[in-house]
Structures are given as C-alpha cells and as structure tokens.
Motif scaffolding. Structure first.
Motif, mmCIF file in Angstrom:
data_model
loop_
_atom_site.group_PDB
_atom_site.id
_atom_site.type_symbol
_atom_site.label_atom_id
_atom_site.label_comp_id
_atom_site.label_asym_id
_atom_site.label_seq_id
_atom_site.Cartn_x
_atom_site.Cartn_y
_atom_site.Cartn_z
ATOM 1 N N ILE A 17 43.265 -67.713 124.983
ATOM 2 C CA ILE A 17 44.047 -68.630 125.796
ATOM 3 C C ILE A 17 45.527 -68.405 125.504
ATOM 4 C CG2 ILE A 17 44.459 -71.046 126.370
ATOM 5 C CD1 ILE A 17 41.577 -70.071 127.014
ATOM 6 N N HIS A 18 46.316 -68.258 126.562
ATOM 7 C CA HIS A 18 47.764 -68.083 126.446
ATOM 8 C C HIS A 18 48.440 -69.309 127.073
ATOM 9 C CE1 HIS A 18 46.557 -63.994 125.572
ATOM 10 N NE2 HIS A 18 45.995 -63.907 126.770
ATOM 11 N N GLU A 19 49.747 -69.356 127.056
ATOM 12 C CA GLU A 19 50.472 -70.516 127.582
ATOM 13 C C GLU A 19 50.200 -70.757 129.069
ATOM 14 O OE1 GLU A 19 55.044 -72.081 128.039
ATOM 15 O OE2 GLU A 19 54.577 -70.631 126.465
ATOM 16 N N ASP A 20 50.216 -69.707 129.871
ATOM 17 C CA ASP A 20 50.041 -69.877 131.316
ATOM 18 C C ASP A 20 48.965 -68.967 131.896
ATOM 19 O OD1 ASP A 20 51.372 -67.514 130.974
ATOM 20 O OD2 ASP A 20 52.940 -67.923 132.438
ATOM 21 N N ALA A 21 48.119 -68.416 131.021
ATOM 22 C CA ALA A 21 47.065 -67.492 131.467
ATOM 23 C C ALA A 21 45.959 -67.481 130.411
ATOM 24 C CB ALA A 21 47.632 -66.083 131.645
ATOM 25 N N PHE A 22 44.872 -66.786 130.735
ATOM 26 C CA PHE A 22 43.837 -66.527 129.744
ATOM 27 C C PHE A 22 43.366 -65.098 129.919
ATOM 28 C CE2 PHE A 22 41.517 -68.072 133.391
ATOM 29 C CZ PHE A 22 40.322 -67.368 133.413
ATOM 30 N N SER A 23 42.909 -64.519 128.835
ATOM 31 C CA SER A 23 42.411 -63.150 128.855
ATOM 32 C C SER A 23 40.945 -63.151 128.466
ATOM 33 C CB SER A 23 43.182 -62.266 127.872
ATOM 34 O OG SER A 23 44.542 -62.200 128.240
ATOM 35 N N VAL A 24 40.176 -62.315 129.151
ATOM 36 C CA VAL A 24 38.766 -62.158 128.842
ATOM 37 C C VAL A 24 38.561 -60.726 128.374
ATOM 38 C CG1 VAL A 24 36.406 -62.307 129.714
ATOM 39 C CG2 VAL A 24 38.171 -63.821 130.648
ATOM 40 N N SER A 46 43.980 -79.690 128.396
ATOM 41 C CA SER A 46 44.786 -79.604 127.175
ATOM 42 C C SER A 46 44.477 -78.284 126.466
ATOM 43 C CB SER A 46 44.450 -80.772 126.250
ATOM 44 O OG SER A 46 43.159 -80.595 125.693
ATOM 45 N N PRO A 47 45.394 -77.839 125.589
ATOM 46 C CA PRO A 47 45.114 -76.619 124.816
ATOM 47 C C PRO A 47 43.805 -76.729 124.028
ATOM 48 C CG PRO A 47 47.428 -77.191 124.621
ATOM 49 C CD PRO A 47 46.760 -78.335 125.346
ATOM 50 N N GLU A 48 43.532 -77.916 123.501
ATOM 51 C CA GLU A 48 42.293 -78.123 122.743
ATOM 52 C C GLU A 48 41.068 -77.955 123.638
ATOM 53 O OE1 GLU A 48 44.899 -80.358 122.754
ATOM 54 O OE2 GLU A 48 45.701 -79.770 120.808
ATOM 55 N N GLN A 49 41.120 -78.486 124.858
ATOM 56 C CA GLN A 49 40.003 -78.336 125.795
ATOM 57 C C GLN A 49 39.816 -76.871 126.196
ATOM 58 O OE1 GLN A 49 41.505 -81.234 128.645
ATOM 59 N NE2 GLN A 49 39.641 -82.461 128.345
ATOM 60 N N LEU A 50 40.907 -76.172 126.412
ATOM 61 C CA LEU A 50 40.822 -74.764 126.808
ATOM 62 C C LEU A 50 40.165 -73.904 125.736
ATOM 63 C CD1 LEU A 50 44.285 -74.226 128.512
ATOM 64 C CD2 LEU A 50 42.052 -74.351 129.629
ATOM 65 N N GLU A 51 40.361 -74.258 124.494
ATOM 66 C CA GLU A 51 39.777 -73.485 123.394
ATOM 67 C C GLU A 51 38.279 -73.721 123.236
ATOM 68 O OE1 GLU A 51 41.035 -71.063 121.662
ATOM 69 O OE2 GLU A 51 43.135 -71.271 122.241
ATOM 70 N N LYS A 52 37.741 -74.739 123.908
ATOM 71 C CA LYS A 52 36.317 -75.078 123.764
ATOM 72 C C LYS A 52 35.480 -74.418 124.857
ATOM 73 C CE LYS A 52 37.223 -79.481 121.511
ATOM 74 N NZ LYS A 52 37.139 -80.933 121.649
ATOM 75 N N TRP A 53 35.533 -73.119 124.949
ATOM 76 C CA TRP A 53 34.765 -72.358 125.922
ATOM 77 C C TRP A 53 33.514 -71.800 125.249
ATOM 78 C CZ3 TRP A 53 33.926 -67.392 124.460
ATOM 79 C CH2 TRP A 53 34.774 -66.865 123.490
ATOM 80 N N VAL A 54 32.512 -71.522 126.058
ATOM 81 C CA VAL A 54 31.308 -70.846 125.580
ATOM 82 C C VAL A 54 30.919 -69.777 126.596
ATOM 83 C CG1 VAL A 54 30.419 -72.795 124.221
ATOM 84 C CG2 VAL A 54 29.732 -72.545 126.614
#
Length: 89
Positions: A17-24, A46-54
């Motif tokens: 997760i980046h500030e305005d994008a995400f990388s896979v 929120s940044p915390e929610q974005l980090e909770k991926w599976v």
C-alpha cells in the motif's frame, strides 16, 4: 531449435500500500501498480484498513473484509477501475 517458453503465474504474492496507489506483486515476478482513485472504497479507507487485505480466489484475487472490496488480478491486468454504480457503504 531452442524455444524460449515464458511461464506466467498471475497469482498474488504480495500487496503493498502506498499513499495514493497500491502495488500487487505477482508470483511470476511482475508488479502492477494501480491508483487508489480507481476504487472509491479503497480511496476512502484508512491506512489501517488498507493493510488488512487477504489473498482470495485461489490466489487470483484480493479481499478487504472491513471495506467489503474484492479485486481480481484479471481485472487489474485489464486496467479495469471499479464500476461507477458501485453501491456506497
């Protein structure tokens, strides 16, 4: 004759997760970077929610439980943003 065979494996290896994008990061070594603005739920999270991926779908998708968002690698490879009529949460 030597034929070069390229193996592709589009399963998810990692999500950054980046500030305005995400990388896979894909299993075959490629990395896709996508703007959060393409996905309103991700943009509002929120940044915390974005980090909770599976990883889901046998490795071919990403799921964020708290924000009810699912993305397929196939869609990301096609460059497909979220549909505009996506229900608001």
């Amino acid at each position: 004759m030597n034929i070069l065979t390229i193996q592709t494996d589009i399963r998810v290896k990692n999500v950054l997760i980046h500030e305005d994008a995400f990388s896979v990061e894909l299993m075959d070594g490629r990395t896709l970077t996508v703007p959060l603005a393409w996905f309103p739920r991700l943009l509002k999270a929120s940044p915390e929610q974005l980090e909770k991926w599976v990883i889901c779908g046998g490795g071919y998708g990403i799921h964020w439980e708290e924000i009810d968002e699912d993305l397929s690698i196939e869609g990301l490879l096609r460059g497909a943003p979220a549909p505009r009529n996506q229900p608001r949460s």
